[in-house]
Each structure stands twice: as structure tokens, then as C-alpha cells.
Design a protein around this motif. Structure first.
Motif, PDB file in Angstrom:
ATOM      1  N   LEU A  51       0.958  -1.268   0.083  1.00  0.00           N
ATOM      2  CA  LEU A  51       0.066   0.094   0.026  1.00  0.00           C
ATOM      3  C   LEU A  51       0.934   1.333  -0.049  1.00  0.00           C
ATOM      4  O   LEU A  51       0.425   2.351  -0.705  1.00  0.00           O
ATOM      5  CB  LEU A  51      -0.740  -0.098   1.167  1.00  0.00           C
ATOM      6  CG  LEU A  51      -1.984   1.222   1.343  1.00  0.00           C
ATOM      7  CD1 LEU A  51      -2.649   1.561   0.174  1.00  0.00           C
ATOM      8  CD2 LEU A  51      -2.674   1.095   2.536  1.00  0.00           C
ATOM      9  N   GLN A  52       1.877   1.185   0.892  1.00  0.00           N
ATOM     10  CA  GLN A  52       2.699   2.507   0.917  1.00  0.00           C
ATOM     11  C   GLN A  52       3.500   2.616  -0.357  1.00  0.00           C
ATOM     12  O   GLN A  52       3.418   3.865  -0.923  1.00  0.00           O
ATOM     13  CB  GLN A  52       3.690   2.259   1.843  1.00  0.00           C
ATOM     14  CG  GLN A  52       3.249   2.423   3.194  1.00  0.00           C
ATOM     15  CD  GLN A  52       4.482   1.959   4.223  1.00  0.00           C
ATOM     16  OE1 GLN A  52       5.366   1.302   4.158  1.00  0.00           O
ATOM     17  NE2 GLN A  52       3.992   2.554   5.613  1.00  0.00           N
ATOM     18  N   GLN A  53       3.913   1.576  -1.276  1.00  0.00           N
ATOM     19  CA  GLN A  53       4.399   1.930  -2.376  1.00  0.00           C
ATOM     20  C   GLN A  53       3.504   2.432  -3.454  1.00  0.00           C
ATOM     21  O   GLN A  53       3.901   3.245  -4.496  1.00  0.00           O
ATOM     22  CB  GLN A  53       5.347   0.652  -3.133  1.00  0.00           C
ATOM     23  CG  GLN A  53       6.446   0.377  -2.358  1.00  0.00           C
ATOM     24  CD  GLN A  53       7.210  -0.855  -2.866  1.00  0.00           C
ATOM     25  OE1 GLN A  53       7.597  -0.574  -4.034  1.00  0.00           O
ATOM     26  NE2 GLN A  53       7.193  -1.893  -2.057  1.00  0.00           N
ATOM     27  N   ILE A  54       2.305   1.751  -3.392  1.00  0.00           N
ATOM     28  CA  ILE A  54       0.990   2.302  -4.396  1.00  0.00           C
ATOM     29  C   ILE A  54       0.733   3.857  -4.106  1.00  0.00           C
ATOM     30  O   ILE A  54       0.661   4.620  -5.091  1.00  0.00           O
ATOM     31  CB  ILE A  54      -0.331   1.426  -4.092  1.00  0.00           C
ATOM     32  CG1 ILE A  54       0.067   0.040  -4.524  1.00  0.00           C
ATOM     33  CG2 ILE A  54      -1.466   2.301  -4.588  1.00  0.00           C
ATOM     34  CD1 ILE A  54      -1.142  -0.735  -4.077  1.00  0.00           C
ATOM     35  N   ARG A  55       0.764   4.330  -2.695  1.00  0.00           N
ATOM     36  CA  ARG A  55       0.397   5.528  -2.513  1.00  0.00           C
ATOM     37  C   ARG A  55       1.553   6.677  -2.910  1.00  0.00           C
ATOM     38  O   ARG A  55       1.198   7.751  -3.019  1.00  0.00           O
ATOM     39  CB  ARG A  55       0.212   5.665  -0.900  1.00  0.00           C
ATOM     40  CG  ARG A  55      -1.004   4.832  -0.705  1.00  0.00           C
ATOM     41  CD  ARG A  55      -2.467   5.616  -0.980  1.00  0.00           C
ATOM     42  NE  ARG A  55      -3.764   4.847  -0.501  1.00  0.00           N
ATOM     43  CZ  ARG A  55      -4.562   4.355  -1.259  1.00  0.00           C
ATOM     44  NH1 ARG A  55      -4.238   4.023  -2.304  1.00  0.00           N
ATOM     45  NH2 ARG A  55      -5.664   3.962  -0.620  1.00  0.00           N
ATOM     46  N   GLU A  56       2.765   6.156  -2.969  1.00  0.00           N
ATOM     47  CA  GLU A  56       3.807   7.042  -3.283  1.00  0.00           C
ATOM     48  C   GLU A  56       4.043   7.356  -4.521  1.00  0.00           C
ATOM     49  O   GLU A  56       4.717   8.263  -5.116  1.00  0.00           O
ATOM     50  CB  GLU A  56       5.104   6.443  -2.528  1.00  0.00           C
ATOM     51  CG  GLU A  56       5.349   6.364  -0.990  1.00  0.00           C
ATOM     52  CD  GLU A  56       6.491   5.353  -0.660  1.00  0.00           C
ATOM     53  OE1 GLU A  56       7.331   4.900  -1.316  1.00  0.00           O
ATOM     54  OE2 GLU A  56       6.705   5.567   0.468  1.00  0.00           O
ATOM     55  N   SER A  57       3.265   6.514  -5.553  1.00  0.00           N
ATOM     56  CA  SER A  57       3.502   7.003  -6.928  1.00  0.00           C
ATOM     57  C   SER A  57       2.108   7.710  -7.270  1.00  0.00           C
ATOM     58  O   SER A  57       1.172   7.544  -6.774  1.00  0.00           O
ATOM     59  CB  SER A  57       3.302   5.607  -7.644  1.00  0.00           C
ATOM     60  OG  SER A  57       3.258   5.761  -9.079  1.00  0.00           O
ATOM     61  N   ASP A  58       2.588   8.829  -8.000  1.00  0.00           N
ATOM     62  CA  ASP A  58       1.628   9.602  -8.432  1.00  0.00           C
ATOM     63  C   ASP A  58       0.455   9.141  -9.265  1.00  0.00           C
ATOM     64  O   ASP A  58      -0.663   9.441  -9.324  1.00  0.00           O
ATOM     65  CB  ASP A  58       1.933  10.923  -9.281  1.00  0.00           C
ATOM     66  CG  ASP A  58       3.195  11.616  -8.551  1.00  0.00           C
ATOM     67  OD1 ASP A  58       2.784  11.928  -7.135  1.00  0.00           O
ATOM     68  OD2 ASP A  58       3.922  12.643  -9.098  1.00  0.00           O
TER      69      ASP A  58
END
Length: 264
Positions: A72-79
Motif C-alpha cells: 500500500l505504501q508503494q502504491i500511495r507513493e506513486s503519483d
């Protein structure tokens, strides 16, 4: 534009257990969801997402190379994927473990095993998040509403802003906690949407400040909280908030609450 339906959704199911994938897929098929991609790890899930962005990610908590929070964190960090709806399916019940997901703006947290009604509610929330359904208000034009969104989680703020935008509200100012919100109040707002748990000045203290102010006491307040302790919720209710809803919240519930408190 045609109404979006569950059968239109493209879903990425992240689950290392073939048996669990089969169970969840069967429940999705009951709602005519057939476009289901699968992944068994964080790395594979990210590859799938970057290849074809899904409408919803459904993930278990523990994966061979990490956890659902890592994903989830990697998903949220991508624009490109920061607003991607995410659903957690887990047997975990501890508030301390689940709160990080609630604060990250997940669309739903389903128990394992879940019943079909749980899944339908979560799918409907996803459809609401992906669809535009402007508020129909007698006394306000949604496009003219000035809203202050207060939450120390950027990811949670993004989800709230997405929901408000789908309701036709786009004049939105953000604050990272109650202390910053207090400094912004003189700008003039029609509504405050605030989290409960925040550093420095929490949502309860912010609500009390607003209600005790001669200039802002009339301001409607919607509290969005992951707090479950009855004592805290009772204190929030006494502080003068107009409505409360849980994290993760259902966009349809937010629409109903906003309609009620803005037309009161």
C-alpha cells in the motif's frame, strides 16, 4: 455517462494461497466481477499494477516478501497510483495493527472469513469512489463550498478529497493537524472535515475551539475517525460535532451526512 457497475471493475487480487484466491474469486464472480488478475507477492503485485492499473486492489495482510502495508505504501507513493482503491482482507483484529490501514485511506477492511454482504458493501464503496455523484443541496452550490480537510495522514486526506471531489466539491484547503487548522480558520469555510487522532491539537480539541469561538461556532463539523473507544466517542459527541463516521468510511455515507448537516 453510463453508470459504473461491479461487472465493469478490473480487480487485482493479491493472495499467496491458491485456496483463498479461489474463495475470493468465487465471491467476486457472484457480483459478476470477472476481470480479476492475481498476484502472490508484493513484487508481482507492483508489476501487475504498473502494467495495467486496476480499479481496485484486494490484498491479504501477509505476503512472502512483505505485507499489505508495504504494498500500500508503494502504491500511495506513486503519483500514478496514489488514489488507487485498496481493500484489506485479514483475520487480524488488533486495533494497533489495523489502524495504520485505516489511516492510509483503505476503502474497506474485511474480516477473514468475510461474508458476501461485506464484499458487496466494499465493492459499492469502490464504485462510489470511482464515480461522480454531485451533492443536490437546496442552500449551497457544491462548487462554491469551501471545505477545510484536517488529517495528519496525507494518504487519508487524499481519499477524503477524492470523495469530496466526486460530490462536486473542489474548493478544498488542507491542514495536517488541529493546530494548523486553527490558523487557517480566518480564511473562511463552510465545512470542516477532521480526523480525531492528530498530534498537537486533535480533532476533539479543534471541535471545541470552533464551538467556543464567536466567529466560527456555526461552522458544520464532520468527524472522520478510526477511534473505537466509547469514552472518546462520547466526548467527541459532546464537543458539538455535527456528525461522525468511521475509517474506512463509505462514500455514500459521507454524502448522506454532508447533505444532512449542510441542509440543517
Amino acid at each position: 455517462m453510463a453508470e459504473l457497475r461491479s461487472s465493469d471493475l478490473n480487480i487485482l487480487l493479491v493472495e499467496p494461497s491458491a485456496m483463498q484466491r479461489k474463495i475470493i474469486r468465487k465471491e467476486l464472480n457472484k457480483e459478476r466481477v470477472d476481470a480479476i488478475d492475481e498476484a502472490g507477492s508484493v513484487a508481482t503485485a507492483l508489476e501487475r499494477i504498473h502494467a495495467v492499473k486496476p480499479d481496485l486492489v484486494i490484498s491479504c495482510l501477509y505476503l512472502p516478501d512483505g505485507s499489505a502495508m508495504d504494498l500500500l505504501q508503494q502504491i500511495r507513493e506513486s503519483d500514478e497510483t496514489s488514489d488507487l482503491p485498496f481493500m484489506l482482507v485479514s483475520s487480524e483484529t488488533r486495533h494497533s495493527e489495523l489502524d495504520q490501514f485505516k489511516q492510509s485511506g483503505v476503502i474497506a477492511i474485511l474480516p477473514k472469513p468475510f461474508n458476501h454482504d461485506h464484499l458487496v458493501t466494499a465493492l459499492n464503496s469502490t464504485l462510489d469512489l470511482l464515480s461522480n455523484d454531485e451533492l443536490d443541496l437546496e442552500f449551497y452550490d457544491p462548487a462554491s463550498l469551501r471545505v477545510l480537510v484536517v488529517d495528519d495522514s496525507r494518504m487519508a486526506r487524499n481519499v477524503i478529497i477524492k470523495v469530496l471531489g466526486n460530490l462536486g466539491i473542489d474548493q478544498i484547503t488542507q491542514a495536517e493537524d488541529g493546530a494548523e487548522a486553527i490558523t487557517l480558520l480566518p480564511q473562511g469555510f463552510d465545512l470542516v472535515v477532521t480526523d480525531f487522532n492528530m498530534p498537537q491539537v486533535n480533532g476533539l480539541e479543534l471541535a471545541e475551539h470552533i464551538r467556543n469561538s464567536a466567529d466560527y461556532s456555526h461552522l458544520p463539523i464532520l468527524m472522520v475517525t478510526s477511534e473505537s473507544r466509547q469514552t472518546h466517542l462520547s466526548n467527541v459527541a459532546k464537543s458539538g460535532v455535527n456528525a461522525m463516521t468511521d475509517k474506512p468510511f463509505e462514500p455514500a455515507t459521507v454524502k448522506q451526512l454532508l447533505t444532512r448537516i449542510l441542509e440543517a
